[in-house]
Design an enzyme around this catalytic site. Structure first.
Site, PDB file in Angstrom:
ATOM      1  CD  GLU B  60      -1.516  -2.458   1.538  1.00 37.39           C
ATOM      2  OE1 GLU B  60      -0.377  -2.510   1.882  1.00 37.39           O
ATOM      3  OE2 GLU B  60      -2.237  -3.400   1.312  1.00 37.39           O
ATOM      4  CG  HIS B 129     -10.979  -7.550   5.196  1.00 37.74           C
ATOM      5  ND1 HIS B 129      -9.931  -8.403   6.093  1.00 37.74           N
ATOM      6  CD2 HIS B 129     -10.458  -8.020   4.119  1.00 37.74           C
ATOM      7  CE1 HIS B 129      -9.158  -8.685   5.461  1.00 37.74           C
ATOM      8  NE2 HIS B 129      -9.371  -8.611   4.007  1.00 37.74           N
TER       9      HIS B 129
END
Lengths: 108, 329
Positions: B60, B129
């Site tokens: 990321e 998540h």
């Protein structure tokens, strides 16, 4: 409806490809997740590859006795839009939500 | 009138943005060949090629670092980080580079980055998540933050975010990806400047303020309240930075009571900012303290506890009743 293509996964042990021995599903079949899809042969062994998801088999990209490389398209599924997330579950539109709290306006 | 799910509406917005401007690039994990874990980038690589829509490694910080360099070189990057919980490894790039570059370079280097981030809870996903990061991003000077509540809002707000000259964090409410709505993307839309909210349902007894998936929940609470003769106004905040203080104040000045609803934990959540703004603007009109209905001050729980954690209808209605009954002692 959405299409999801499943490539030949990394089979480990440094293998870079495989040969399709037997398709265990046909185009048009509905398969559940983890149903065996295909038997492939590598230089090490013959292995069954399970389906990564449920869906209808739209296309088999490789014929029996043909070879493909890791990452090449193996099979394409047609899935409902609401089956299209691979993490978590699709929230069901709640029926009439249960409520216990009633409201009342102030007097003024 | 065509019907779109939120994922399809966002897909269409990305498609139109790529068509309208050759500088728009879409990249992230699994956005290319796979078409995104939620199908939001479905078909884009086939249409625009691997130079415009491409997969990245699972890194990321690298995804956002690449966005910084591309933006400095004149591109308009639209990176995706696959899930909110994985934005943390990219926080250094987002805060130290993306948010500051324009300021640091005295306006020489633009940073028209739009970070798409599937956000919030509601799908009983595994840990990391489901997170609500809006307060974290809204606190960073230089970032704009927005979250759509419906497919049509998703389409127009994503187009707006990509067109914006500044970095925008675009929080997609993942529990609403499958929700469908009829709208015509080509129809002219009322002006939707950055930092404007919208009244989704007018009412007169209290204002419910929400964003993302909580807007539809507030609308349901308002339907139930109507059965009891209580008319709730529902305000979709949309932009979480900058916040539409004028729109907030106008609504609360009419209803004189406010309840803010969000999925994130209570302490230092964005509800505190909303509450402060309302109090500063509407102190004279308020009949009751602003109420907050939020997640709890715990790490985001497992799927089994999610329904208890997220603000439910009863918690929202209880907060409304608290404001209705409040009397200055």
């Amino acid at each position: 409806m959405a299409e999801v293509t499943f490539p030949l996964p990394d089979l480990g042990e440094g293998l870079i490809g495989a040969k399709v021995l037997d398709w265990l599903v046909a185009e048009g079949d509905w398969v559940e997740r983890n149903t065996p899809l295909v038997e492939v042969e590598t230089t090490k062994a013959a292995v069954e590859i399970p389906s990564p998801q449920s869906g209808r088999v739209a296309r088999l990209h490789v014929r029996e006795d043909e070879e493909l490389a890791v990452g090449d398209p193996l099979v394409t599924f047609t899935v409902d839009d609401d089956q299209a997330g691979i993490v978590g579950t699709v929230p069901r539109e709640e029926r009439e939500p249960a409520r216990r709290v009633r409201l009342s306006l102030p007097e003024d | 009138m065509p019907e779109f799910s939120l994922q399809q509406a966002l897909n269409l917005a990305l498609c139109h943005a790529c068509e309208d401007d050759d500088r728009v690039l879409v990249f992230g994990q699994d956005v290319g060949v796979l078409g995104g874990v939620f199908r939001v980038t479905d078909g884009l690589q086939a249409k625009f090629g691997e130079r415009r829509v491409f997969d990245t490694p699972l890194a990321e910080s690298g995804i956002m670092g690449m966005a910084v360099g591309l933006a400095m070189a004149g591109w308009r990057p639209v990176p995706e980080i696959q899930f909110d919980g994985f934005a943390y490894p990219a926080i250094d790039q987002i805060v130290n580079q993306v948010a500051r570059m324009h300021y640091r370079s005295r306006g020489v280097l633009p940073m028209p980055v739009t970070l798409r981030l599937p956000s919030f809870g509601g799908i009983k996903a595994p840990e990391h998540h489901g997170e609500s990061l809006e307060a974290l991003f809204a606190h960073v000077p230089g970032l704009k933050v927005v979250s759509p509540s419906s497919p049509s809002q998703g389409y127009h707000l994503l187009r707006r975010a990509i067109a914006d000259p500044d970095p925008v964090i675009f929080l997609e409410p993942k529990s609403r990806y499958w929700h469908r709505e009829e709208f015509d993307p080509a129809a002219p839309v009322p002006e939707m400047p950055v930092g404007t909210s919208r009244v989704v349902r007018p009412g007169k007894h209290a204002t419910l303020v929400a964003w993302g998936a909580m807007v539809s929940r507030c609308l349901r609470a308002a339907e139930l309240a109507a059965e009891d003769g209580v008319e709730l106004e529902v305000l979709d905040l949309r932009w979480l930075k900058p916040i539409d203080a004028d729109g907030l104040a106008a609504s609360v000045a009419r209803t004189r009571r406010a309840v803010v609803v969000h999925e994130a934990p209570l302490t230092a959540g964005l509800g505190a900012e909303v509450s402060a703004l309302v109090t500063e603007r509407c102190f004279g009109e308020l009949r009751a303290p602003v109420q907050r209905v939020t997640g709890y001050d715990v790490p985001y729980p497992s799927g089994a506890l999610e329904d208890e954690y997220l603000p439910g209808i009863d918690r929202i209605l209880t907060a409304v009743q608290t404001t209705l009954e409040y009397r200055r002692g």
